[in-house]
Design a protein around this motif. Structure first.
Motif, PDB file in Angstrom:
ATOM      1  N   LEU A 102       0.833  -1.204   0.000  1.00 37.36           N
ATOM      2  CA  LEU A 102       0.000   0.000   0.000  1.00 37.36           C
ATOM      3  C   LEU A 102       0.868   1.255   0.000  1.00 37.36           C
ATOM      4  CD1 LEU A 102      -2.880   1.116   0.133  1.00 37.36           C
ATOM      5  CD2 LEU A 102      -2.694   1.034   2.627  1.00 37.36           C
ATOM      6  N   ALA A 103       1.938   1.239   0.776  1.00 39.49           N
ATOM      7  CA  ALA A 103       2.851   2.381   0.814  1.00 39.49           C
ATOM      8  C   ALA A 103       3.534   2.573  -0.539  1.00 39.49           C
ATOM      9  CB  ALA A 103       3.898   2.177   1.910  1.00 39.49           C
ATOM     10  N   VAL A 104       3.902   1.477  -1.196  1.00 38.21           N
ATOM     11  CA  VAL A 104       4.525   1.577  -2.520  1.00 38.21           C
ATOM     12  C   VAL A 104       3.561   2.198  -3.523  1.00 38.21           C
ATOM     13  CG1 VAL A 104       5.380   0.220  -4.473  1.00 38.21           C
ATOM     14  CG2 VAL A 104       6.173  -0.280  -2.163  1.00 38.21           C
ATOM     15  N   PHE A 105       2.319   1.712  -3.537  1.00 37.33           N
ATOM     16  CA  PHE A 105       1.338   2.241  -4.488  1.00 37.33           C
ATOM     17  C   PHE A 105       0.980   3.698  -4.183  1.00 37.33           C
ATOM     18  CE2 PHE A 105       0.060  -2.341  -5.183  1.00 37.33           C
ATOM     19  CZ  PHE A 105       0.622  -2.405  -6.443  1.00 37.33           C
ATOM     20  N   LEU A 106       0.844   4.040  -2.921  1.00 38.79           N
ATOM     21  CA  LEU A 106       0.532   5.428  -2.570  1.00 38.79           C
ATOM     22  C   LEU A 106       1.690   6.358  -2.916  1.00 38.79           C
ATOM     23  CD1 LEU A 106      -1.346   5.082   0.833  1.00 38.79           C
ATOM     24  CD2 LEU A 106      -2.284   5.687  -1.400  1.00 38.79           C
ATOM     25  N   GLY A 107       2.915   5.907  -2.676  1.00 39.35           N
ATOM     26  CA  GLY A 107       4.073   6.720  -3.030  1.00 39.35           C
ATOM     27  C   GLY A 107       4.174   6.926  -4.530  1.00 39.35           C
ATOM     28  N   SER A 108       3.907   5.878  -5.289  1.00 38.93           N
ATOM     29  CA  SER A 108       3.937   5.984  -6.747  1.00 38.93           C
ATOM     30  C   SER A 108       2.848   6.933  -7.244  1.00 38.93           C
ATOM     31  CB  SER A 108       3.756   4.599  -7.364  1.00 38.93           C
ATOM     32  OG  SER A 108       3.729   4.686  -8.768  1.00 38.93           O
ATOM     33  N   THR A 109       1.660   6.811  -6.672  1.00 40.25           N
ATOM     34  CA  THR A 109       0.556   7.694  -7.066  1.00 40.25           C
ATOM     35  C   THR A 109       0.886   9.146  -6.756  1.00 40.25           C
ATOM     36  OG1 THR A 109      -1.031   5.925  -6.675  1.00 40.25           O
ATOM     37  CG2 THR A 109      -1.888   8.169  -6.721  1.00 40.25           C
ATOM     38  N   LEU A 110       1.424   9.393  -5.582  1.00 37.06           N
ATOM     39  CA  LEU A 110       1.792  10.760  -5.204  1.00 37.06           C
ATOM     40  C   LEU A 110       2.844  11.321  -6.149  1.00 37.06           C
ATOM     41  CD1 LEU A 110       1.449  13.053  -3.174  1.00 37.06           C
ATOM     42  CD2 LEU A 110       3.250  11.995  -1.812  1.00 37.06           C
ATOM     43  N   PHE A 111       3.837  10.494  -6.505  1.00 42.31           N
ATOM     44  CA  PHE A 111       4.877  10.934  -7.431  1.00 42.31           C
ATOM     45  C   PHE A 111       4.272  11.352  -8.768  1.00 42.31           C
ATOM     46  CE2 PHE A 111       7.605   9.690 -10.997  1.00 42.31           C
ATOM     47  CZ  PHE A 111       8.662  10.561 -10.800  1.00 42.31           C
ATOM     48  N   TRP A 112       3.375  10.528  -9.337  1.00 44.18           N
ATOM     49  CA  TRP A 112       2.810  10.842 -10.643  1.00 44.18           C
ATOM     50  C   TRP A 112       1.858  12.033 -10.594  1.00 44.18           C
ATOM     51  CZ3 TRP A 112       5.402   9.729 -14.599  1.00 44.18           C
ATOM     52  CH2 TRP A 112       6.156   8.565 -14.650  1.00 44.18           C
ATOM     53  N   VAL A 113       1.190  12.234  -9.466  1.00 36.91           N
ATOM     54  CA  VAL A 113       0.351  13.425  -9.321  1.00 36.91           C
ATOM     55  C   VAL A 113       1.221  14.678  -9.341  1.00 36.91           C
ATOM     56  CG1 VAL A 113      -1.095  14.696  -7.682  1.00 36.91           C
ATOM     57  CG2 VAL A 113      -1.565  12.290  -8.169  1.00 36.91           C
ATOM     58  N   VAL A 114       2.352  14.638  -8.652  1.00 37.28           N
ATOM     59  CA  VAL A 114       3.273  15.783  -8.657  1.00 37.28           C
ATOM     60  C   VAL A 114       3.813  16.025 -10.063  1.00 37.28           C
ATOM     61  CG1 VAL A 114       5.507  16.616  -7.804  1.00 37.28           C
ATOM     62  CG2 VAL A 114       3.865  15.591  -6.224  1.00 37.28           C
ATOM     63  N   VAL A 115       4.187  14.971 -10.763  1.00 34.45           N
ATOM     64  CA  VAL A 115       4.683  15.111 -12.130  1.00 34.45           C
ATOM     65  C   VAL A 115       3.604  15.728 -13.025  1.00 34.45           C
ATOM     66  CG1 VAL A 115       5.403  13.815 -14.189  1.00 34.45           C
ATOM     67  CG2 VAL A 115       6.404  13.285 -11.964  1.00 34.45           C
ATOM     68  N   ALA A 116       2.370  15.245 -12.900  1.00 37.15           N
ATOM     69  CA  ALA A 116       1.278  15.784 -13.719  1.00 37.15           C
ATOM     70  C   ALA A 116       1.041  17.260 -13.421  1.00 37.15           C
ATOM     71  CB  ALA A 116       0.002  14.981 -13.480  1.00 37.15           C
TER      72      ALA A 116
END
Length: 46
Positions: free
Chosen positions: A24-38
């Motif tokens: 869950l932490a991996v997926f949330l971290g990945s999601t947060l990263f891509w939101v920042v990139v977007a």
């Protein structure tokens, strides 16, 4: 000389709840990263 691999009698106990939290932490971290990139892309090219 100690071996890097543990012997069969010393198998670590794995907690399935901990594994779920780790994924869950991996997926949330990945999601947060891509939101920042977007948001950065939107800011520069928007």
């Amino acid at each position: 000389m100690r071996l890097a691999m543990p012997s069969g009698r010393q198998d670590p106990q794995r907690n399935p709840g901990l594994k779920r939290k780790a994924w869950l932490a991996v997926f949330l971290g990945s999601t947060l990263f891509w939101v920042v990139v977007a948001l950065l892309v939107w800011k520069f090219w928007g």
